[in-house]
Design a protein around this motif. Structure first.
Motif, short mmCIF file in Angstrom:
data_model
loop_
_atom_site.label_atom_id
_atom_site.label_comp_id
_atom_site.label_asym_id
_atom_site.label_seq_id
_atom_site.Cartn_x
_atom_site.Cartn_y
_atom_site.Cartn_z
N UNK A 55 -4.31 -12.00 9.45
CA UNK A 55 -3.01 -11.37 9.66
C UNK A 55 -3.27 -9.87 9.79
N UNK A 56 -2.73 -9.28 10.85
CA UNK A 56 -2.84 -7.85 11.08
C UNK A 56 -1.48 -7.21 10.91
N UNK A 57 -1.42 -6.18 10.09
CA UNK A 57 -0.17 -5.48 9.81
C UNK A 57 -0.36 -4.02 10.19
N UNK A 58 0.40 -3.54 11.17
CA UNK A 58 0.31 -2.14 11.55
C UNK A 58 1.50 -1.38 10.98
N UNK A 59 1.26 -0.13 10.61
CA UNK A 59 2.30 0.72 10.05
C UNK A 59 2.20 2.11 10.67
N UNK A 60 3.29 2.83 10.62
CA UNK A 60 3.32 4.20 11.14
C UNK A 60 4.44 4.94 10.44
N UNK A 61 4.19 6.20 10.13
CA UNK A 61 5.21 6.99 9.48
C UNK A 61 5.00 8.47 9.69
N UNK A 62 6.09 9.19 9.72
CA UNK A 62 6.06 10.66 9.75
C UNK A 62 7.49 11.17 9.57
N UNK A 133 -0.81 6.53 9.90
CA UNK A 133 -0.69 5.25 10.57
C UNK A 133 -1.95 4.44 10.26
N UNK A 134 -1.89 3.16 10.52
CA UNK A 134 -3.06 2.35 10.27
C UNK A 134 -2.78 0.87 10.35
N UNK A 135 -3.70 0.11 9.76
CA UNK A 135 -3.62 -1.33 9.87
C UNK A 135 -4.21 -1.99 8.63
N UNK A 136 -3.54 -3.03 8.18
CA UNK A 136 -4.07 -3.91 7.15
C UNK A 136 -4.62 -5.15 7.84
N UNK A 137 -5.74 -5.65 7.34
CA UNK A 137 -6.27 -6.93 7.78
C UNK A 137 -6.30 -7.86 6.58
N UNK A 138 -5.53 -8.93 6.66
CA UNK A 138 -5.51 -9.98 5.64
C UNK A 138 -6.46 -11.07 6.14
N UNK A 139 -7.64 -11.15 5.55
CA UNK A 139 -8.65 -12.13 5.94
C UNK A 139 -8.52 -13.33 5.01
N UNK A 140 -8.00 -14.43 5.54
CA UNK A 140 -7.67 -15.58 4.71
C UNK A 140 -8.92 -16.24 4.15
N UNK A 141 -9.96 -16.41 4.96
CA UNK A 141 -11.19 -17.08 4.48
C UNK A 141 -11.86 -16.27 3.37
N UNK A 142 -11.94 -14.96 3.54
CA UNK A 142 -12.59 -14.11 2.54
C UNK A 142 -11.65 -13.76 1.39
N UNK A 143 -10.34 -14.03 1.57
CA UNK A 143 -9.33 -13.70 0.56
C UNK A 143 -9.33 -12.20 0.24
N UNK A 144 -9.43 -11.40 1.32
CA UNK A 144 -9.44 -9.95 1.15
C UNK A 144 -8.33 -9.31 1.98
N UNK A 145 -7.93 -8.14 1.54
CA UNK A 145 -6.97 -7.32 2.27
C UNK A 145 -7.62 -5.96 2.43
N UNK A 146 -7.82 -5.55 3.68
CA UNK A 146 -8.48 -4.28 3.98
C UNK A 146 -7.49 -3.34 4.63
N UNK A 147 -7.49 -2.10 4.19
CA UNK A 147 -6.62 -1.07 4.75
C UNK A 147 -7.45 -0.07 5.53
N UNK A 148 -7.11 0.11 6.80
CA UNK A 148 -7.65 1.19 7.63
C UNK A 148 -6.54 2.23 7.74
N UNK A 149 -6.79 3.42 7.24
CA UNK A 149 -5.75 4.44 7.05
C UNK A 149 -6.12 5.72 7.79
N UNK A 150 -5.17 6.24 8.55
CA UNK A 150 -5.36 7.47 9.31
C UNK A 150 -4.25 8.44 8.96
#
Length: 163
Positions: A55-62, A133-150
């Motif tokens: 699951x990819x979640x993108x966000x943006x704010x300002x 702005x950035x993106x979260x990656x919810x990796x179901x197999x690895x059971x991890x949530x990674x945040x890429x943040x800019x």
């Protein structure tokens, strides 16, 4: 004529107890960390049952506002798939008190709730000023949530020359 000296003398004095605030915030952080494994298990279980691997979640704010821009789910063949309509229970640490607040949310809502909480936890104020702005990656197999943040910022460089 109104006597303001009496009113001024009885006005309450506000004296914030910053150490008490920090203690409450530390307790909230501790409780949030304690609740995370069960929240992840509930979410990843629902995603796995639906055949979703990422699951990819993108966000943006300002400018003092920010939002989730998109939530995209993909299967093992990298095809876009719909999120399950099921509701799952998510627990969160309250601002006041020590007991978790439990709520049933659709999977989409649970994903957004978790993403906003992670942003608050790691980059409070991410939506302020120039924002981020950035993106979260919810990796179901690895059971991890990674945040890429800019994070955005304005920079200036000053020079002065006299000849």
């Amino acid at each position: 004529m109104t006597d303001t000296t009496q009113a001024a003398a009885s006005a309450p004095t506000i004296s914030p107890d910053y150490s008490a605030y920090l203690a409450r915030e530390a307790e909230r952080d501790r409780l949030a960390a304690e609740l995370l494994p069960a929240n992840k298990a509930a979410l990843f279980g629902a995603l796995e049952a639906a055949g979703i691997v990422i699951v990819l979640v993108t966000f943006d704010g300002c400018g003092d506002s920010g939002q989730i821009e998109s939530v995209e789910a993909r299967d093992a063949h990298n095809n876009d798939v719909a999120l399950p309509a099921d509701a799952i229970e998510i627990a969160k640490a309250p601002w006041e008190g020590t007991e978790p607040e439990r709520q049933r949310l659709p999977v989409h809502g649970a994903i957004e709730e978790m993403a906003y909480r992670f942003l608050e936890q790691t980059h409070g104020g991410w939506e302020d000023n120039e924002g981020a702005y950035g993106e979260f990656t919810f990796d179901v197999a690895a059971r991890t949530i990674t945040l890429e943040y800019n994070e955005r910022f304005i920079d200036t460089e000053y020079s002065e020359h006299e000849f």
